[in-house]
Scaffold this active site. Structure first.
Site, short mmCIF file in Angstrom:
data_model
loop_
_atom_site.label_atom_id
_atom_site.label_comp_id
_atom_site.label_asym_id
_atom_site.label_seq_id
_atom_site.Cartn_x
_atom_site.Cartn_y
_atom_site.Cartn_z
CG ASN A 9 1.04 -5.08 -8.31
OD1 ASN A 9 0.37 -5.34 -7.32
ND2 ASN A 9 1.77 -4.01 -8.41
CD GLU A 38 9.59 6.76 -6.59
OE1 GLU A 38 10.50 5.95 -6.36
OE2 GLU A 38 8.39 6.51 -6.42
CB CYS A 67 5.30 -3.11 -9.25
SG CYS A 67 4.02 -2.25 -10.16
CG HIS A 68 7.66 2.61 -9.94
ND1 HIS A 68 6.44 2.71 -9.29
CD2 HIS A 68 8.46 3.55 -9.40
CE1 HIS A 68 6.52 3.70 -8.42
NE2 HIS A 68 7.74 4.23 -8.44
CE1 TYR A 113 10.92 -8.06 -10.69
CE2 TYR A 113 13.08 -7.42 -11.57
CZ TYR A 113 11.69 -7.32 -11.59
OH TYR A 113 11.09 -6.48 -12.48
#
Length: 99
Positions: A60, A95, A68-69, A37
């Site tokens: 969001n 990912e 946003c993850h 952040y």
DNA sequence: CCCGATTCCCCGC
DNA sequence: GCGGGGAATCGGG
């Protein structure tokens, strides 16, 4: 989905300049990479607005195109997630996020 | 005015 | 060197 298209969509929400920047940055986060952040806030010219960034992620407006993850807390810690931190961890693992 | 998906600084052990 | 508590900072209801 190109960046300009996203920008246009964001403008429709009547958001502040800071919010728009933050969301664009989030959209720009490469796959398999995570950003804190603080980093996100700093990239938008407000290094101390990490709290606001979290607030923005929670609000969001485009969760379907904004990853946003990939936004986590600093120091290897997981941040929060509107759909549950468990899901967030799972997505990041899928990912192959290393950072 | 109060809160939140955070972060940094200062103590005490 | 590590863990806990409090303050700082930004936008929104």
């Amino acid at each position: 989905m190109d960046k300009e298209r996203v920008r246009t969509l964001l403008l429709r929400y009547n958001l502040t300049d800071f919010e728009t920047k933050v969301l664009m940055r989030t959209f720009d986060i490469p796959k398999g990479k995570t950003v804190s952040y603080k980093q996100l806030a700093a990239s938008c010219g407000r290094p101390r607005a990490y709290r606001a960034v979290g607030n923005i992620m929670h609000k969001n407006p485009l969760p379907l195109i904004i990853p946003c993850h990939r936004v986590v807390a600093s120091g290897r810690k997981i941040g929060g997630y509107a759909y549950g931190t468990r899901m967030k961890k799972l997505l990041l693992k899928s990912e192959g996020a290393t950072a």
